[in-house]
Motif scaffolding. Structure first.
Motif, short mmCIF file in Angstrom:
data_model
loop_
_atom_site.label_atom_id
_atom_site.label_comp_id
_atom_site.label_asym_id
_atom_site.label_seq_id
_atom_site.Cartn_x
_atom_site.Cartn_y
_atom_site.Cartn_z
N TRP A 217 0.83 -1.21 0.00
CA TRP A 217 0.00 0.00 0.00
C TRP A 217 0.87 1.26 0.00
O TRP A 217 0.61 2.21 -0.74
CB TRP A 217 -0.94 -0.02 1.21
CG TRP A 217 -1.85 1.15 1.27
CD1 TRP A 217 -1.72 2.24 2.06
CD2 TRP A 217 -3.04 1.36 0.51
NE1 TRP A 217 -2.76 3.11 1.85
CE2 TRP A 217 -3.59 2.58 0.90
CE3 TRP A 217 -3.71 0.61 -0.46
CZ2 TRP A 217 -4.76 3.10 0.35
CZ3 TRP A 217 -4.87 1.12 -1.00
CH2 TRP A 217 -5.38 2.34 -0.59
N SER A 218 1.90 1.27 0.80
CA SER A 218 2.77 2.45 0.92
C SER A 218 3.56 2.72 -0.36
O SER A 218 4.05 3.84 -0.56
CB SER A 218 3.72 2.29 2.10
OG SER A 218 4.55 1.15 1.91
N GLN B 36 -0.48 8.25 -4.53
CA GLN B 36 -1.71 8.74 -3.89
C GLN B 36 -2.90 8.56 -4.82
O GLN B 36 -4.01 8.25 -4.37
CB GLN B 36 -1.56 10.21 -3.49
CG GLN B 36 -0.72 10.39 -2.26
CD GLN B 36 -0.69 11.84 -1.80
OE1 GLN B 36 -0.98 12.75 -2.56
NE2 GLN B 36 -0.34 12.03 -0.54
N GLN C 204 -3.32 6.15 -7.05
CA GLN C 204 -3.67 4.73 -7.02
C GLN C 204 -4.40 4.38 -5.72
O GLN C 204 -5.39 3.64 -5.74
CB GLN C 204 -2.42 3.87 -7.17
CG GLN C 204 -1.81 3.92 -8.55
CD GLN C 204 -0.44 3.25 -8.61
OE1 GLN C 204 0.31 3.25 -7.63
NE2 GLN C 204 -0.13 2.66 -9.77
N GLN C 205 -3.93 4.91 -4.61
CA GLN C 205 -4.59 4.67 -3.33
C GLN C 205 -6.01 5.23 -3.34
O GLN C 205 -6.95 4.59 -2.86
CB GLN C 205 -3.80 5.29 -2.18
CG GLN C 205 -2.50 4.57 -1.89
CD GLN C 205 -1.70 5.25 -0.79
OE1 GLN C 205 -2.04 6.32 -0.31
NE2 GLN C 205 -0.61 4.61 -0.40
#
Length: 74
Positions: free
Chosen positions: A6-7, A11, A13-14
């Protein structure tokens, strides 16, 4: 090819994943609520089957709203 954490996602894509999750949750909730309120006579097939299908990503809820409901008679 290794899956990204996730990291490691951008941003954008998140945000896209979060938006898709919200849409999925809303579709599932709308399907389950509609099934709860709608009489069995207005549902094509088994209500239990449609409840199970509601949890199949986007496909289940969209299939229910497209094919699972009978037209309401007024």
């Amino acid at each position: 090819m290794r899956r990204k954490r996730w990291s490691e996602l951008t941003q954008r894509q998140q945000a896209a994943i979060a938006a898709a999750a919200v849409v999925q949750a809303l579709l599932s909730a709308a399907t389950l609520l509609d099934l709860r309120r709608r009489p069995s006579t207005q549902v094509r097939g088994s209500k239990k089957l449609w409840v199970a299908a509601a949890f199949v990503n986007f496909v289940g809820p969209i299939a229910y709203f497209s094919f699972g409901r009978r037209a309401e008679r007024r």
